[in-house]
Every structure is written in structure tokens, then in C-alpha cells.
Design a protein around this motif. Structure first.
Motif, PDB file in Angstrom:
ATOM      1  N   LEU A  15      44.723  42.493  32.322  1.00  0.00           N
ATOM      2  CA  LEU A  15      44.582  41.861  33.629  1.00  0.00           C
ATOM      3  C   LEU A  15      43.714  40.610  33.535  1.00  0.00           C
ATOM      4  CD1 LEU A  15      43.958  44.846  36.110  1.00  0.00           C
ATOM      5  CD2 LEU A  15      46.014  43.426  35.943  1.00  0.00           C
ATOM      6  N   LYS A  16      44.080  39.613  34.287  1.00  0.00           N
ATOM      7  CA  LYS A  16      43.248  38.421  34.390  1.00  0.00           C
ATOM      8  C   LYS A  16      42.108  38.703  35.367  1.00  0.00           C
ATOM      9  CE  LYS A  16      47.136  35.306  33.493  1.00  0.00           C
ATOM     10  NZ  LYS A  16      47.981  34.204  34.035  1.00  0.00           N
ATOM     11  N   PRO A  17      41.002  37.987  35.258  1.00  0.00           N
ATOM     12  CA  PRO A  17      39.837  38.241  36.116  1.00  0.00           C
ATOM     13  C   PRO A  17      40.154  38.226  37.605  1.00  0.00           C
ATOM     14  CG  PRO A  17      39.237  36.785  34.323  1.00  0.00           C
ATOM     15  CD  PRO A  17      40.731  36.929  34.260  1.00  0.00           C
ATOM     16  N   THR A  18      41.148  37.463  38.015  1.00  0.00           N
ATOM     17  CA  THR A  18      41.466  37.342  39.448  1.00  0.00           C
ATOM     18  C   THR A  18      42.541  38.344  39.888  1.00  0.00           C
ATOM     19  OG1 THR A  18      43.088  35.603  38.931  1.00  0.00           O
ATOM     20  CG2 THR A  18      40.844  34.906  39.528  1.00  0.00           C
ATOM     21  N   GLU A  19      43.139  39.038  38.944  1.00  0.00           N
ATOM     22  CA  GLU A  19      44.191  39.991  39.297  1.00  0.00           C
ATOM     23  C   GLU A  19      43.578  41.320  39.751  1.00  0.00           C
ATOM     24  OE1 GLU A  19      48.187  39.624  36.888  1.00  0.00           O
ATOM     25  OE2 GLU A  19      46.504  39.604  35.480  1.00  0.00           O
ATOM     26  N   PRO A  20      44.080  41.877  40.848  1.00  0.00           N
ATOM     27  CA  PRO A  20      43.539  43.155  41.325  1.00  0.00           C
ATOM     28  C   PRO A  20      44.028  44.327  40.477  1.00  0.00           C
ATOM     29  CG  PRO A  20      45.379  42.497  42.689  1.00  0.00           C
ATOM     30  CD  PRO A  20      45.129  41.347  41.742  1.00  0.00           C
ATOM     31  N   LEU A  45      40.450  54.884  32.044  1.00  0.00           N
ATOM     32  CA  LEU A  45      40.519  53.761  32.979  1.00  0.00           C
ATOM     33  C   LEU A  45      39.160  53.079  33.112  1.00  0.00           C
ATOM     34  CD1 LEU A  45      42.656  55.361  35.859  1.00  0.00           C
ATOM     35  CD2 LEU A  45      43.395  53.530  34.330  1.00  0.00           C
ATOM     36  N   ARG A  46      38.130  53.891  33.223  1.00  0.00           N
ATOM     37  CA  ARG A  46      36.783  53.342  33.399  1.00  0.00           C
ATOM     38  C   ARG A  46      36.344  52.556  32.153  1.00  0.00           C
ATOM     39  NH1 ARG A  46      34.204  57.683  35.681  1.00  0.00           N
ATOM     40  NH2 ARG A  46      34.427  56.791  37.765  1.00  0.00           N
ATOM     41  N   ASN A  47      36.656  53.067  30.966  1.00  0.00           N
ATOM     42  CA  ASN A  47      36.299  52.360  29.729  1.00  0.00           C
ATOM     43  C   ASN A  47      37.043  51.035  29.621  1.00  0.00           C
ATOM     44  OD1 ASN A  47      34.527  54.335  28.842  1.00  0.00           O
ATOM     45  ND2 ASN A  47      36.100  55.465  27.719  1.00  0.00           N
ATOM     46  N   THR A  48      38.313  51.041  30.031  1.00  0.00           N
ATOM     47  CA  THR A  48      39.082  49.795  30.001  1.00  0.00           C
ATOM     48  C   THR A  48      38.493  48.789  30.975  1.00  0.00           C
ATOM     49  OG1 THR A  48      41.110  51.003  29.430  1.00  0.00           O
ATOM     50  CG2 THR A  48      41.378  48.782  30.294  1.00  0.00           C
ATOM     51  N   ALA A  49      38.124  49.272  32.167  1.00  0.00           N
ATOM     52  CA  ALA A  49      37.512  48.388  33.161  1.00  0.00           C
ATOM     53  C   ALA A  49      36.177  47.847  32.651  1.00  0.00           C
ATOM     54  CB  ALA A  49      37.304  49.144  34.472  1.00  0.00           C
ATOM     55  N   LYS A  53      34.681  44.017  31.920  1.00  0.00           N
ATOM     56  CA  LYS A  53      33.467  43.708  32.676  1.00  0.00           C
ATOM     57  C   LYS A  53      33.723  43.785  34.178  1.00  0.00           C
ATOM     58  CE  LYS A  53      31.521  40.846  28.984  1.00  0.00           C
ATOM     59  NZ  LYS A  53      30.934  39.536  28.599  1.00  0.00           N
ATOM     60  N   ARG A  54      34.552  44.809  34.554  1.00  0.00           N
ATOM     61  CA  ARG A  54      34.902  45.006  35.970  1.00  0.00           C
ATOM     62  C   ARG A  54      34.719  46.480  36.350  1.00  0.00           C
ATOM     63  NH1 ARG A  54      40.678  42.134  36.905  1.00  0.00           N
ATOM     64  NH2 ARG A  54      40.209  42.798  39.041  1.00  0.00           N
ATOM     65  N   VAL A  55      33.802  47.167  35.677  1.00  0.00           N
ATOM     66  CA  VAL A  55      33.662  48.602  35.909  1.00  0.00           C
ATOM     67  C   VAL A  55      33.117  48.905  37.308  1.00  0.00           C
ATOM     68  CG1 VAL A  55      31.326  48.759  34.930  1.00  0.00           C
ATOM     69  CG2 VAL A  55      32.854  50.759  34.903  1.00  0.00           C
ATOM     70  N   THR A  56      32.231  48.061  37.831  1.00  0.00           N
ATOM     71  CA  THR A  56      31.703  48.285  39.181  1.00  0.00           C
ATOM     72  C   THR A  56      32.815  48.168  40.215  1.00  0.00           C
ATOM     73  OG1 THR A  56      29.513  47.456  38.579  1.00  0.00           O
ATOM     74  CG2 THR A  56      30.060  47.505  40.923  1.00  0.00           C
ATOM     75  N   GLU A  57      33.659  47.162  40.032  1.00  0.00           N
ATOM     76  CA  GLU A  57      34.803  46.976  40.930  1.00  0.00           C
ATOM     77  C   GLU A  57      35.736  48.192  40.860  1.00  0.00           C
ATOM     78  OE1 GLU A  57      38.769  44.114  41.357  1.00  0.00           O
ATOM     79  OE2 GLU A  57      37.192  43.634  39.899  1.00  0.00           O
ATOM     80  N   PHE A  58      35.994  48.652  39.649  1.00  0.00           N
ATOM     81  CA  PHE A  58      36.860  49.825  39.481  1.00  0.00           C
ATOM     82  C   PHE A  58      36.265  51.053  40.169  1.00  0.00           C
ATOM     83  CE2 PHE A  58      37.635  53.803  37.268  1.00  0.00           C
ATOM     84  CZ  PHE A  58      39.021  53.896  37.344  1.00  0.00           C
ATOM     85  N   ASN A  59      34.976  51.307  39.936  1.00  0.00           N
ATOM     86  CA  ASN A  59      34.327  52.481  40.520  1.00  0.00           C
ATOM     87  C   ASN A  59      34.389  52.460  42.044  1.00  0.00           C
ATOM     88  OD1 ASN A  59      33.647  53.630  38.064  1.00  0.00           O
ATOM     89  ND2 ASN A  59      31.644  52.637  37.984  1.00  0.00           N
ATOM     90  N   ASN A  60      34.172  51.295  42.630  1.00  0.00           N
ATOM     91  CA  ASN A  60      34.206  51.169  44.087  1.00  0.00           C
ATOM     92  C   ASN A  60      35.615  51.440  44.618  1.00  0.00           C
ATOM     93  OD1 ASN A  60      31.486  50.542  44.215  1.00  0.00           O
ATOM     94  ND2 ASN A  60      31.828  48.331  44.205  1.00  0.00           N
ATOM     95  N   LEU A  61      36.604  50.886  43.949  1.00  0.00           N
ATOM     96  CA  LEU A  61      37.985  51.110  44.376  1.00  0.00           C
ATOM     97  C   LEU A  61      38.387  52.566  44.216  1.00  0.00           C
ATOM     98  CD1 LEU A  61      39.773  47.971  42.865  1.00  0.00           C
ATOM     99  CD2 LEU A  61      39.597  48.550  45.295  1.00  0.00           C
TER     100      LEU A  61
END
Length: 211
Positions: A15-20, A45-49, A53-61
Motif C-alpha cells: 500500500l502507498k502511504p495515502t492508500e487506505p 496484519l499488525r506486523n505488516t502495518a 509505519k501505520r500500526v496506530t492507524e491500523f489499530n484504530n481502524l
């Protein structure tokens, strides 16, 4: 044909940084019945996130999806799927089949935690109401020794974790101090979610007692 877990993991790794994050990765979590497999998938999934460097975003979602899923389960719910069951009931969050009655809840970190109400089929099938006192009794059907059997107890028994162990275990229903709280909640959910099917039937007692 649906996308596999491996394909979903590969997809988010690029995923690109701007892709959800795609919704599919979260929906897949709730399709996995095995608790160990589900936990492993979440951690992957969490390790990939984390690598993105988007693990916080993943956890919130993920937490938002868990809350939404739990709410939808309360509103719509599963149905009992016991072989040759006396009737079919909406049972909310519970998975009720020939392997017993169980559910998955999520802790404060949105990790799945299994809970069991009973290791074999059981469900309420009738509520009887005393016309004189308005007291209620409840009939439970349970599958043991290769046959469906029934037992009728005071409604208060099924609302008390101590009483339910004493009253049901002597008839072979697998309820202990460990799962009593879940059994009470399961029966309560079935009754509450099926007001028409389990509408109390008036009993006209003869003399003392119920009959």
C-alpha cells in the motif's frame, strides 16, 4: 471466489502511504472460526502495518470494526443450528451448533477471547407462567446421550450463576462455576431476542403448585 488471507496480507504490504487499508482485511477476521488462526492473522496484519509505519492507524481502524461488528451482532445475531433442534432461535453473539454454545469477545486491545456457555447443544424452548402468582418457569432442551431431552426449572434458576449449576448439572447439562455466567447470559439472550417464539404460556394450576 474471495481473496485469500495471504493475498490480503500481500496486498496491504504494498500500500502507498495515502492508500487506505481495505475493508476486506477486517471482514476476513470475523470469518475465521478458529481462535488461534484468527489471532495469528490479526498479528500478521499488525506486523505488516508496523512495517509500513501505520500500526496506530491500523489499530484504530481495527477497534472501530470490532465495535461495529459487536453492535451488529446484537441487532441481528446468529441463529441456533443444532441438528434436529426443537426450534430455531436467534441467539445474538452466540455460535450455537452441535459443538456447543460459544462466542468470541474482544479485550481492550481488540484481541479475540473465546467464551463457552456449554459444550453441547442446549436452548430454551418454552416459558410457562402461573396464572395466579405470575411466576414463570422455563423449559430447556438439551442434547446428551444421543437424544434431545428437556428439563423445566424456575425462571429464577436461569438468572443466577449459583442456582443454575446446582439445578442443571445433576441432569447432565455441562454447566460449572467456570461457564455458569455465560450460560445465564446465553439463555437470557435467547429469551430476549425471541419474544414471539418464547412468549410465556399461561398455566392454570390445580390446587397447590403449578399443575
Amino acid at each position: 471466489m474471495g481473496t485469500s488471507k495471504d493475498e490480503l496480507l500481500t496486498g496491504i504490504s504494498v500500500l502507498k502511504p495515502t492508500e487506505p487499508f481495505p475493508d476486506e482485511i477486517f471482514y476476513e477476521i470475523f470469518e475465521i472460526e478458529d481462535n488461534i488462526e484468527r489471532t495469528q492473522y490479526i498479528e500478521s496484519l499488525r506486523n505488516t502495518a508496523r512495517q509500513l509505519k501505520r500500526v496506530t492507524e491500523f489499530n484504530n481502524l481495527y477497534k472501530s470494526f470490532v465495535l461495529d461488528y459487536a453492535q451488529r451482532q446484537k441487532q441481528t445475531g446468529n441463529k441456533t443450528k443444532f441438528t434436529d433442534q426443537p426450534l430455531e432461535l436467534v441467539c445474538g453473539e452466540w455460535t450455537a451448533n452441535d459443538f456447543g454454545v460459544r462466542t468470541i469477545r474482544y479485550d481492550k486491545n481488540a484481541m479475540p477471547v473465546p467464551y463457552q456457555a456449554c459444550s453441547h447443544p442446549v436452548l430454551p424452548v418454552e416459558i410457562l407462567k402461573n396464572v395466579d402468582t405470575a411466576e414463570e418457569r422455563i423449559t430447556l432442551a438439551y442434547f446428551k446421550s444421543a437424544a434431545w431431552q428437556t428439563i423445566t426449572v424456575d425462571r429464577s434458576v436461569c438468572a443466577n450463576t449459583n442456582k443454575i449449576v446446582d439445578a442443571l448439572s445433576q441432569f447432565g447439562i455441562e454447566v460449572t462455576s467456570d461457564n455458569a455466567k455465560n450460560m445465564v447470559r446465553y439463555i437470557s439472550d435467547c429469551v430476549g431476542l425471541n419474544p414471539a417464539t418464547l412468549n410465556p404460556k399461561i398455566n392454570q394450576p390445580f390446587g397447590l403448585g403449578w399443575w
